[in-house]
Design an enzyme around this catalytic site. Structure first.
Site, PDB file in Angstrom:
ATOM      1  N   HIS A   1       0.838  -1.205   0.000  1.00 23.62           N
ATOM      2  CA  HIS A   1       0.000   0.000   0.000  1.00 23.62           C
ATOM      3  C   HIS A   1       0.875   1.259   0.000  1.00 23.62           C
ATOM      4  O   HIS A   1       0.584   2.230  -0.681  1.00 23.62           O
ATOM      5  CB  HIS A   1      -0.923  -0.043   1.212  1.00 23.62           C
ATOM      6  CG  HIS A   1      -1.765   1.182   1.341  1.00 23.62           C
ATOM      7  ND1 HIS A   1      -2.663   1.558   0.369  1.00 23.62           N
ATOM      8  CD2 HIS A   1      -1.831   2.124   2.308  1.00 23.62           C
ATOM      9  CE1 HIS A   1      -3.245   2.682   0.746  1.00 23.62           C
ATOM     10  NE2 HIS A   1      -2.762   3.043   1.910  1.00 23.62           N
TER      11      HIS A   1
ATOM     12  N   LYS B   1     -10.223  14.133  -3.811  1.00 25.53           N
ATOM     13  CA  LYS B   1     -11.471  14.090  -3.019  1.00 25.53           C
ATOM     14  C   LYS B   1     -11.353  15.110  -1.914  1.00 25.53           C
ATOM     15  O   LYS B   1     -10.352  15.146  -1.213  1.00 25.53           O
ATOM     16  CB  LYS B   1     -11.634  12.703  -2.375  1.00 25.53           C
ATOM     17  CG  LYS B   1     -11.951  11.607  -3.336  1.00 25.53           C
ATOM     18  CD  LYS B   1     -12.158  10.287  -2.617  1.00 25.53           C
ATOM     19  CE  LYS B   1     -10.857   9.654  -2.181  1.00 25.53           C
ATOM     20  NZ  LYS B   1     -10.967   8.285  -1.691  1.00 25.53           N
TER      21      LYS B   1
ATOM     22  N   GLY C   1     -16.012   1.451  -2.899  1.00 22.59           N
ATOM     23  CA  GLY C   1     -16.468   2.843  -2.852  1.00 22.59           C
ATOM     24  C   GLY C   1     -15.548   3.802  -3.597  1.00 22.59           C
ATOM     25  O   GLY C   1     -16.017   4.615  -4.412  1.00 22.59           O
TER      26      GLY C   1
ATOM     27  N   ARG D   1     -13.532  17.059   1.349  1.00 18.96           N
ATOM     28  CA  ARG D   1     -14.734  17.321   2.154  1.00 18.96           C
ATOM     29  C   ARG D   1     -14.521  18.704   2.738  1.00 18.96           C
ATOM     30  O   ARG D   1     -13.684  18.905   3.613  1.00 18.96           O
ATOM     31  CB  ARG D   1     -14.842  16.267   3.264  1.00 18.96           C
ATOM     32  CG  ARG D   1     -16.219  16.168   3.862  1.00 18.96           C
ATOM     33  CD  ARG D   1     -16.250  15.155   4.996  1.00 18.96           C
ATOM     34  NE  ARG D   1     -15.924  13.794   4.578  1.00 18.96           N
ATOM     35  CZ  ARG D   1     -16.801  12.947   4.049  1.00 18.96           C
ATOM     36  NH1 ARG D   1     -18.044  13.305   3.885  1.00 18.96           N
ATOM     37  NH2 ARG D   1     -16.426  11.734   3.707  1.00 18.96           N
TER      38      ARG D   1
HETATM   39  C1  R5P Z   1      -6.622   3.620  -0.085  1.00 17.16           C
HETATM   40  O1  R5P Z   1      -5.748   4.447   0.118  1.00 17.16           O
HETATM   41  C2  R5P Z   1      -6.408   2.461  -0.977  1.00 17.16           C
HETATM   42  O2  R5P Z   1      -5.413   2.712  -1.924  1.00 17.16           O
HETATM   43  C3  R5P Z   1      -7.697   2.077  -1.679  1.00 17.16           C
HETATM   44  O3  R5P Z   1      -8.100   3.145  -2.510  1.00 17.16           O
HETATM   45  C4  R5P Z   1      -8.796   1.762  -0.695  1.00 17.16           C
HETATM   46  O4  R5P Z   1      -8.349   0.849   0.280  1.00 17.16           O
HETATM   47  C5  R5P Z   1      -9.993   1.187  -1.394  1.00 17.16           C
HETATM   48  O5  R5P Z   1     -10.984   0.924  -0.454  1.00 17.16           O
HETATM   49  P1  R5P Z   1     -12.522   0.895  -0.860  1.00 17.16           P
HETATM   50  O6  R5P Z   1     -12.646  -0.035  -2.030  1.00 17.16           O
HETATM   51  O7  R5P Z   1     -13.195   0.387   0.386  1.00 17.16           O
HETATM   52  O8  R5P Z   1     -12.932   2.286  -1.198  1.00 17.16           O
END
Ligand code: R5P
Length: 309
Positions: free
Chosen positions: A127, A190, A223, A192
């Protein structure tokens, strides 16, 4: 060289074994009534270069514990070297304190793997690359980009593409892919503005009329990618496809993806697919067995791994 499969992804382990032409070492993994894990390696591994394949995917804690117990068994069985092959490194998203009194679980997992006795880790598309620094043993962090590149070039056959990062955190990965396939780059930001007000998705870059490829390391609830696909569609993208390394796909994710503007989603087999994923019309799995197998071979032969990407 000895290759041993944990329970998390036996299919991938078998493919790696076929690629290497090294049979899987017989190993008995069972649960006691209270779900404690017991593991017995049924072949001599004294003095051997051992590779234990285990993704710490769902159920993450069971698979992690199984990995730790296997490393302990290998160490006590006098293996010469133990490589934890973790195509999917669970807990990687917990790589920093997100608030007061919160853990850095990725670091804890790194400590556990090291304390159990692993000599090195072979993983795929962490990650965050910095997680390598959570270990004081060598970590080979493979890139899935060459596998994606080959698939994209075959599927889109020279069509002009725009690679899109679904968030600011994924820009380095998206840029790498865009460069490799000679595509444009766009980023979704993104924001908020106020607590309680829904997120605004700003698309940075020109996507109108283009075939967009969203790239990410993990799809969990879906999401992030589904919302990104909606934002791209609103900005006039011609089609939206996605390439994701680790298909965590928990809860209603598959359903959500199928009813989103995402035309296709390609994931790797770093996590074993459920029947729902296998039956999905939108999701396709491609294999990283050759990549992981070749990396293991190179580690065994003390040759360069980075040449692979
Ligand atoms: C977040 O920083 C990761 O790179 C993914 O974008 C994230 O874990 C995706 O999670 P979800 O599918 O629940 O939005």
């Amino acid at each position: 060289m000895k290759l041993i499969a944990g329970n998390s992804n036996i299919v991938l382990s078998e493919h790696i074994s076929n690629y290497l032409d090294v049979p899987l070492t017989q190993c008995n993994i069972k649960r006691f009534n209270d779900k404690e894990i017991f593991l017995e390696i049924l072949e001599n591994i004294r003095g051997q270069d051992t590779f234990f394949v285990q993704s710490t995917s769902y159920p993450a804690n069971d698979h992690l514990m199984e990995l730790l117990i296997a490393i302990d068994a290998l160490r006590r069985g006098s293996a010469r070297r133990i490589t934890a092959v973790m195509p999917y490194f669970g807990y990687a998203r917990q790589d920093r304190k997100t608030g007061g009194r919160t853990p850095i679980s990725a670091k804890l997992v790194a400590n556990l793997i090291t304390a159990a006795g692993a000599d090195r880790v072979l993983t795929l598309e962490l990650h965050a690359g910095q997680i390598q620094g959570f270990f004081d043993i060598p970590v080979d962090n493979l890139s899935a980009i060459p596998v994606f590149k080959a698939h994209i070039e075959e599927k889109f056959n020279g069509e002009p593409l725009c690679v899109v990062s679904p968030d600011v955190g994924g820009v380095v990965r998206a840029r790498k892919l865009a460069k490799r396939i000679n595509a444009d780059l766009a980023i979704i930001d993104k924001r908020r503005e106020k607590a309680g007000v829904s997120e605004v998705m700003n698309v940075i870059g020109e996507v109108k009329g283009k075939v967009c490829i969203l790239v990410d390391d993990i799809v969990d609830s879906g999401g992030t990618l589904c919302n990104a696909a909606i934002a791209l569609e609103e900005q006039g993208a011609k089609e939206v496809h996605s390439y994701v390394v680790h298909g965590v796909l928990s809860g209603q994710a598959v359903e959500r993806i199928e009813s989103s503007p995402l035309k296709t989603m390609v994931i790797t087999d770093s996590i074993q697919a459920t029947e729902e994923i296998k039956n999905s019309k939108s999701i396709q799995q491609i294999s990283i067995a050759t990549l992981v197998g070749e990396a293991a071979k190179r580690i065994h032969e003390e040759r360069s791994v980075s040449e692979l990407f």
